[in-house]
Design a protein around this motif. Structure first.
Motif, PDB file in Angstrom:
ATOM      1  N   GLN A 111      -0.073   6.711  47.042  1.00  0.00           N
ATOM      2  CA  GLN A 111       1.323   6.495  46.643  1.00  0.00           C
ATOM      3  C   GLN A 111       2.289   7.073  47.661  1.00  0.00           C
ATOM      4  OE1 GLN A 111       2.058   7.408  42.551  1.00  0.00           O
ATOM      5  NE2 GLN A 111       0.001   6.831  42.008  1.00  0.00           N
ATOM      6  N   GLU A 135       4.427   5.437  35.234  1.00  0.00           N
ATOM      7  CA  GLU A 135       3.691   4.937  36.401  1.00  0.00           C
ATOM      8  C   GLU A 135       3.646   3.419  36.343  1.00  0.00           C
ATOM      9  OE1 GLU A 135      -0.526   5.932  36.127  1.00  0.00           O
ATOM     10  OE2 GLU A 135      -0.413   5.759  33.950  1.00  0.00           O
ATOM     11  N   ASN A 158       7.255   6.883  49.335  1.00  0.00           N
ATOM     12  CA  ASN A 158       6.649   5.685  48.763  1.00  0.00           C
ATOM     13  C   ASN A 158       7.640   4.515  48.826  1.00  0.00           C
ATOM     14  OD1 ASN A 158       5.383   3.744  47.259  1.00  0.00           O
ATOM     15  ND2 ASN A 158       4.699   5.144  45.659  1.00  0.00           N
ATOM     16  N   SER A 166       7.429   1.558  46.300  1.00  0.00           N
ATOM     17  CA  SER A 166       7.969   1.878  44.987  1.00  0.00           C
ATOM     18  C   SER A 166       9.502   1.918  45.020  1.00  0.00           C
ATOM     19  CB  SER A 166       7.387   3.225  44.557  1.00  0.00           C
ATOM     20  OG  SER A 166       7.768   3.518  43.273  1.00  0.00           O
TER      21      SER A 166
END
Ligand SMILES: CC(C)(COP(=O)(O)OP(=O)(O)OC[C@H]1O[C@@H](n2cnc3c(N)ncnc32)[C@H](O)[C@@H]1OP(=O)(O)O)[C@@H](O)C(=O)NCCC(=O)NCCS
Length: 158
Positions: free
Chosen positions: A24, A82, A122, A125
């Motif tokens: 991640q 998550e 990340n 993300s």
């Protein structure tokens, strides 16, 4: 064709395997302890939902959330814990589908807003949540410092 369904205990092993394939942010980011139970963290929450995305009956990814209430706060809110997509299924819109579905569940549970934490390096993300309309609230700095002292090894040995 992707379908989304609730987590069940039979998913545990495959989800643990997929999580190990999903760094991640960067290779220095710890993946945490060697987990045996993919949903162990959810024991902390009063309520939780994990939604699993399947393609051709294979687990492609999942998302977790919990809806929280703080007495002083006026509204309930959802914490997206998550979202994880198997590298073999990435960049096909699966995380996008999962987030939309999680937001729908959160709305049904009367949450007025949703939030999540993103590990700063990340980028995937960050771009994902930006694209989904999430805006940055604040950065979080861990209050740690490293200290250093040069030791005179030879003098200490004498
Ligand atoms: C982040 C993650 C969940 C994205 O899943 P995904 O199914 O590939 O995401 P989507 O296909 O829905 O992508 C939607 C948008 O997110 C952004 N995005 C996704 N992956 C990206 C990447 N590797 N690099 C840059 N942007 C990315 C893009 O804007 C993308 O839109 P586009 O494909 O039209 O450019 C996936 O890479 C993953 O599981 N990573 C490891 C686990 C993780 O970091 N989870 C998040 C923290 S819990």
């Amino acid at each position: 064709m992707v379908s989304i369904r609730p987590f069940n205990d039979n998913d545990n092993q495959r989800m643990l395997e997929i999580e190990r394939l999903c760094p991640q942010g960067d290779e220095k980011c710890a993946m945490g302890v060697d987990k045996k139970d993919i949903i162990a963290r959810y024991g902390l929450y009063d309520n939780w939902i994990v939604l699993v995305a399947e393609e051709d009956r294979k687990i492609a990814g999942w998302i977790g959330l919990t809806v929280k209430t703080i007495p002083e706060e006026k509204e309930k809110y959802a914490y997206i814990t998550e979202v994880m997509v198997n590298p073999a299924f990435q960049r096909a819109g699966i995380a996008t589908r999962l987030i939309k579905e999680a937001e729908k569940k959160a709305t049904e549970m009367e949450a007025g807003h949703a939030y999540c934490y993103i590990y700063e390096p990340n980028k995937a993300s960050r771009f994902l949540f930006e694209k989904m309309g999430y805006s940055e609230m604040r950065g979080i700095k861990f209050p740690g410092i490293s200290t250093y002292k040069k030791l005179d090894v030879l003098r200490n040995i004498q």
